[in-house]
Design an enzyme around this catalytic site. Structure first.
Site, short mmCIF file in Angstrom:
data_model
loop_
_atom_site.label_atom_id
_atom_site.label_comp_id
_atom_site.label_asym_id
_atom_site.label_seq_id
_atom_site.Cartn_x
_atom_site.Cartn_y
_atom_site.Cartn_z
N GLU A 120 1.09 -1.73 -0.58
CA GLU A 120 -0.13 -0.43 0.19
C GLU A 120 1.33 1.48 -0.07
O GLU A 120 -0.08 2.05 -0.64
CB GLU A 120 -0.60 0.12 1.23
CG GLU A 120 -0.56 -0.21 2.90
CD GLU A 120 0.07 -1.94 3.40
OE1 GLU A 120 0.53 -1.46 4.25
OE2 GLU A 120 -0.18 -2.40 2.10
N GLY B 171 8.90 -9.20 5.80
CA GLY B 171 8.11 -7.68 6.92
C GLY B 171 8.10 -8.33 8.45
O GLY B 171 8.85 -9.27 8.65
N GLU C 184 10.07 -14.36 5.63
CA GLU C 184 11.02 -14.20 6.12
C GLU C 184 10.89 -12.34 7.46
O GLU C 184 9.94 -11.75 7.14
CB GLU C 184 11.79 -13.04 5.35
CG GLU C 184 13.23 -12.78 5.77
CD GLU C 184 13.31 -11.42 6.04
OE1 GLU C 184 13.08 -10.66 7.37
OE2 GLU C 184 14.12 -10.15 5.30
N CYS D 3 16.00 -5.40 7.73
CA CYS D 3 15.31 -6.59 8.70
C CYS D 3 16.79 -7.30 9.04
O CYS D 3 17.12 -8.10 10.38
CB CYS D 3 15.46 -8.02 7.88
SG CYS D 3 16.51 -7.47 5.78
N GLU E 298 11.85 -7.42 18.34
CA GLU E 298 12.76 -6.38 17.08
C GLU E 298 11.92 -4.79 17.40
O GLU E 298 10.98 -5.42 17.08
CB GLU E 298 12.13 -6.77 15.62
CG GLU E 298 13.36 -5.84 14.46
CD GLU E 298 12.71 -6.30 13.64
OE1 GLU E 298 13.11 -6.17 12.11
OE2 GLU E 298 11.28 -7.12 12.93
#
Length: 526
Positions: free
Chosen positions: A185, A239, A263, A300, A391
């Site tokens: 998006e 993501g 991932e 990441c 995270e």
């Protein structure tokens, strides 16, 4: 821009409303409207993809390679229009986007080269032995074959390289599977430009209609429809843990579960070992700050956790890192959702018992900017607080101070799966901490020495994945040529006539590929 969903060579208007992309640069919605797809459009896309698969899986590797090369050429032909749109939708600098375009094209051409070589299919042949005693052996031939339509969920932090024509799409197409992309998006215009480029490449190389589709969604419904559609055979996602786990659960709720190769990020521990930090703590700290803040920490592989053993040198390292952090300017993040989640995550970590924020960068002026933050915590408090392993996606890092090597070992034992683990170490450190380092290799997909985890080389030897929750399946990578193996399955042909066998398994080896024949790797005819 046409703003329509793409079903193969056709553009489809819908009646489910429209959405707009938002620019973190202008702080406004961009003017173009993009039609939202629903269940009917998902059905149409998967029906078309299934039809395309019946032809695409039999197209020669050479022609598929030509298709991938043509996609790269069409992306380049978009010129500055693509660069400008990607910058506008992501707030990433022009240099980064140009580099990412090069990486995207490089990945496509890398898989094209892999297809032309052909040996990746792992052909294995055991010819019949009718006279073998006490029992004869059948003729057995095995190779990797495509699975069928693959759904790709694109990433927020790589609008090109992990997006519409990124590594997931390139590897799935290379394996012989049609692809349905769910447009991110945040990158609706970028997605449209690249989707149209893929369609032009498909037409020019005479690929079957439906080999590529792109759908725009609103909320989570489109993703649910795509994952649970019975004709979807595999899913790729890059993501957050929350998003990847949701898709994984949806896939396992199906009557026929399918693999989700997600991932999902990582805190990527960096171990600063004693002899190394004693040599030059200031330089080491400056390099660490650069890695933490690269791309506003939106990787990441960002080093979110730093582990060291208490010493004067470590104190110097920490104070230098704090000074470097204070000089970092707050920078616009990819979108408002990521900026909001970053602030919330950093604040939540700072509120945990024993955590002390030691430095923050320049204060963010508005909601889309990410303020660099470094905090410390003792190993004792870290081990008591599992939440500190979550995270924080952005320029945040937590330093864990250990009393001795035993506490370092306890930290490693407590950590969940990671994409990377890094050791900043001298030869003496490596000898002194050999067991600890070897143990760390069990929790990550990539073990790094004396460099930083940010930056992933696209090549044959890369492993970008790791034990759960870094990824849903640690056996596979989402970067490099090994990524193709996510979207294939082995098929064994027993006593099959030549007319049924793929060329890769013919006796005369017409493609001249490497094959395992009676346990010996060679290119020989049989």
């Amino acid at each position: 821009m046409h703003g329509k969903n793409r079903i193969g060579y056709s553009l489809l208007e819908t009646e489910h409303g429209t959405v707009k992309a938002y620019s973190p640069i202008t702080k406004e919605s961009l003017p173009e409207k993009f039609d939202v797809a629903g269940q009917d459009e998902v059905n149409t896309a998967l029906d078309q993809a299934e039809k395309a698969f019946s032809a695409y899986k039999y197209i020669s590797a050479t022609k598929k390679a030509d298709f991938l090369d043509a996609i790269a050429d069409e992306i380049l032909a978009l010129g500055d229009e693509l660069i400008e749109r990607a910058c506008l939708e992501s707030a990433l600098p022009e240099g980064r986007i140009r580099g990412e375009r090069g990486r995207t094209m490089g990945q496509l051409k890398m898989f094209a080269s892999l297809l032309r070589d052909g040996s990746w299919v792992e052909a294995s042949i055991e010819p019949a032995m009718p006279d073998r005693e006490p029992l004869p052996r059948a003729d057995l031939r095995k190779m990797l074959r495509p699975v069928g339509p693959v759904v790709v969920f694109t990433a927020s932090n790589f609008p090109l390289a992990f997006s519409t024509a990124g590594g997931d799409t390139a590897s799935a197409l290379a394996a012989g599977n049609p692809v349905i992309v769910k447009a991110h998006e945040s990158h609706l215009g970028t997605n449209e430009l690249v989707s149209d480029a893929i369609a032009r490449a498909a037409e020019k190389t005479e690929m079957p209609d439906g080999v590529f589709c792109s759908l725009t969604g609103k909320g989570y419904e489109i993703g649910k429809h795509l994952v649970q559609h019975p004709k979807t055979k595999s899913v790729a996602f890059t993501g957050s843990f929350k998003g990847g786990k949701a898709l994984y659960d949806l896939a396992n709720e199906r009557e026929n579960p399918i693999p989700v190769f997600a991932e999902m990020g990582s805190i990527n521990p960096v171990f600063v070992l004693p002899d190394k930090v004693a040599t030059d703590p200031e330089s080491l700290a400056k390099a660490t700050a650069g890695s933490i803040n690269l791309g506003v920490g939106q990787f990441c592989t960002n080093p979110g956790l730093i582990i060291g053993i208490k010493s004067d040198a470590l104190n110097t390292y920490i104070s230098t890192l704090a000074t470097e952090t204070e000089s970092i300017q707050a920078t616009t993040m990819l979108n408002s959702g990521i900026a909001k989640a970053y602030k919330s995550g950093a604040d939540h970590a700072a509120e945990q018992s024993g955590v002390q924020v030691i430095a923050k960068g320049a204060e963010a002026e508005e909601g889309l900017e990410g303020q660099s933050t470094v905090a410390t915590v003792s190993a004792t408090d870290f081990l008591k607080t599992p939440e500190l392993q979550h995270e924080v996606f952005g320029p945040f890092s937590l330093i864990v101070t250990c009393a001795d090597s035993d506490e370092v070992e306890k930290i490693i034992a407590s950590l969940s799966g990671q994409l990377t683990a890094t050791f900043l170490a001298t030869d003496k450190d490596i000898a002194d901490f050999e067991t600890i380092i070897k143990n760390a290799s069990e929790l990550c997909g990539r073990l790094i020495f004396n460099s930083f985890p940010t930056g992933v080389e696209v090549c044959h030897s890369m492993q970008h994945g790791g034990p759960y929750p870094a990824a849903t399946d640690s056996r596979f990578t989402s970067v490099g040529t090994g990524a193709i193996k996510r979207f294939v399955r082995p098929v064994c042909y027993q006593d099959a006539p030549k007319s049924i066998l793929p060329e890769e398994l013919h006796n005369d080896n017409p493609l001249n590929i490497w094959r395992l024949v009676n346990g010996s790797l060679n290119k020989d005819k049989i």
